[in-house]
Design a protein around this motif. Sequence first.
Motif, PDB file in Angstrom:
ATOM      1  N   GLU A 215      35.782  42.463  46.473  1.00 41.95           N
ATOM      2  CA  GLU A 215      36.703  41.661  47.186  1.00 41.95           C
ATOM      3  C   GLU A 215      36.805  40.239  46.617  1.00 41.95           C
ATOM      4  O   GLU A 215      37.971  39.725  46.745  1.00 41.95           O
ATOM      5  N   THR A 216      35.953  39.765  46.319  1.00 45.88           N
ATOM      6  CA  THR A 216      36.004  38.357  45.514  1.00 45.88           C
ATOM      7  C   THR A 216      37.095  38.439  44.278  1.00 45.88           C
ATOM      8  O   THR A 216      37.884  37.475  43.995  1.00 45.88           O
ATOM      9  N   ALA A 217      36.997  39.450  43.547  1.00 46.49           N
ATOM     10  CA  ALA A 217      37.904  39.480  42.315  1.00 46.49           C
ATOM     11  C   ALA A 217      39.225  39.754  42.829  1.00 46.49           C
ATOM     12  O   ALA A 217      40.308  39.211  42.362  1.00 46.49           O
ATOM     13  N   LEU A 218      39.239  40.560  43.754  1.00 48.05           N
ATOM     14  CA  LEU A 218      40.798  40.794  44.469  1.00 48.05           C
ATOM     15  C   LEU A 218      41.322  39.458  44.986  1.00 48.05           C
ATOM     16  O   LEU A 218      42.737  39.459  44.775  1.00 48.05           O
ATOM     17  N   GLU A 219      40.430  38.713  45.806  1.00 47.22           N
ATOM     18  CA  GLU A 219      40.975  37.687  46.473  1.00 47.22           C
ATOM     19  C   GLU A 219      41.601  36.671  45.315  1.00 47.22           C
ATOM     20  O   GLU A 219      42.470  35.690  45.442  1.00 47.22           O
ATOM     21  N   ALA A 220      40.793  36.603  44.012  1.00 48.55           N
ATOM     22  CA  ALA A 220      41.167  35.776  43.017  1.00 48.55           C
ATOM     23  C   ALA A 220      42.465  36.098  42.363  1.00 48.55           C
ATOM     24  O   ALA A 220      43.245  35.143  41.865  1.00 48.55           O
ATOM     25  N   GLY A 221      42.728  37.340  42.259  1.00 47.28           N
ATOM     26  CA  GLY A 221      43.920  37.882  41.789  1.00 47.28           C
ATOM     27  C   GLY A 221      45.126  37.657  42.885  1.00 47.28           C
ATOM     28  O   GLY A 221      46.024  37.148  42.365  1.00 47.28           O
ATOM     29  N   ARG A 222      44.769  37.635  43.937  1.00 49.01           N
ATOM     30  CA  ARG A 222      45.897  37.269  45.090  1.00 49.01           C
ATOM     31  C   ARG A 222      46.325  35.928  44.866  1.00 49.01           C
ATOM     32  O   ARG A 222      47.373  35.299  45.005  1.00 49.01           O
ATOM     33  N   LYS A 223      45.101  34.920  44.973  1.00 57.52           N
ATOM     34  CA  LYS A 223      45.383  33.596  44.584  1.00 57.52           C
ATOM     35  C   LYS A 223      46.198  33.065  43.486  1.00 57.52           C
ATOM     36  O   LYS A 223      47.085  32.334  43.377  1.00 57.52           O
ATOM     37  N   ALA A 224      45.944  33.791  42.224  1.00 60.42           N
ATOM     38  CA  ALA A 224      46.528  33.547  41.188  1.00 60.42           C
ATOM     39  C   ALA A 224      48.171  33.815  41.178  1.00 60.42           C
ATOM     40  O   ALA A 224      48.999  33.287  40.716  1.00 60.42           O
ATOM     41  N   ALA A 225      48.509  35.121  41.909  1.00 57.35           N
ATOM     42  CA  ALA A 225      49.642  35.619  42.153  1.00 57.35           C
ATOM     43  C   ALA A 225      50.435  34.634  43.047  1.00 57.35           C
ATOM     44  O   ALA A 225      51.623  34.266  42.914  1.00 57.35           O
TER      45      ALA A 225
END
Length: 422
Positions: A215-225
């Motif tokens: 989930e942390t990795a997914l949130e980091a990806g969304r933030k980058a997007a």
Amino acid sequence: MRRHVVEAAAEVLGALPLEEVPVPLRRVAKFRPQSRARQGAASIAAQLERDPGFRARVTVPLREEQPELVAALEAGDPPPAADPVRVAALAYLLRPEGWASHVETARAELERSRDVTREAAAAREVAELREQLAQAQATRGGELDRLRGDLKEARGEIADLRRKIHEERRQARAPAERLAEAERTRAAEHHEHLSAVGGLEKELKALRGRLVSAETALEAGRKAAREGRSLADIRLRLLLDTLVDAAQGVRRELNLPAVIAKPADHVSGAEAAAGAPPGRSLSENDPQQFSELLTLPQVHLIVDGYNVTKTGYGELPLADQRGRLVNGLGGLYSQTQAEITVVFDGASLDGPVAVQAPRGVRVLFSRPGQIADELIAELVRAEPPGRPFVVVSSDQEVAASARRAGGRTATARLLLKRLGRF
């Protein structure tokens, strides 16, 4: 008697035309025949009591069915063998002289019959009780003997049951021991299950840790997007600002005016458009439509000044009339942003008149030798085809000229209503 009367009325009620049915009984008349006398008894009885005409219609079929009894009752000499209840019901409906005595006679006869019936029933009940008592006394001896035999047999059965219970208790000890062994075995299996559950919980905890990491990795990806999208929005906003600044620079370089002149500012050089469609006048009773017209884009409101002021407050001096109207039109401009021109007749004035016009209101006086109606006509002709304009005047010639030019007209009273002055 009441039941006989209500049933007779219910039958007649179902056969009457609707217009002949008393108003309080029209709902009852719609009931089914078998329900009419039962459910509408109270309403039918009340109507019979207070409506002689309805009672007369109810007696019509009774006269046909029992003519002799009706004739005898009306003659005051009912047959002695006649049913007293039926005689009382007919007397209540026909209401001959002394009818109440027939009803009282039926009541007394019914009470006498009821008392006789009660005495006979009591005598029969006493005879039955005596017979039952004799039978009970005759059978009591045999019943006691039978009960004594039953008691002896029951005591023997109790002794046998006690022996059987003792034997079953002895035999039940073995299952109890087997049950205790089963309990010990179940406790051992439960301990093993607890150990297995502990291992599964450790594995579940490890899986939850992996899920949190995912989930942390997914949130980091969304933030980058989101950051990438924000950068694109910033670039688009910067481009729009550049275009706006460039357009403003071109406007400054060409020295373009900020506001264009209005046609009413150049009345003398404007010509009326040919073939303009005629307009129509607004109703004095529809201030809402007048208010909606003032919200049209670029609408021009032309007001015949003295025509309005003399309609609403002609008792004031002319200067006060002009000031009151102009101030009211200033408030109207602040609400609608419509272009407003008010025209006053200046032919009788010695010189220019100072008027403190509020923002958005143009005040014009007619030139020497010219009346206000002619100046209004010039303003109407100056309007370009297609632009909405409204002329406020109760003068029929001014209104007709404005409608021929394609404008809308309103009376002085309608504007005063809108301004809240009338």
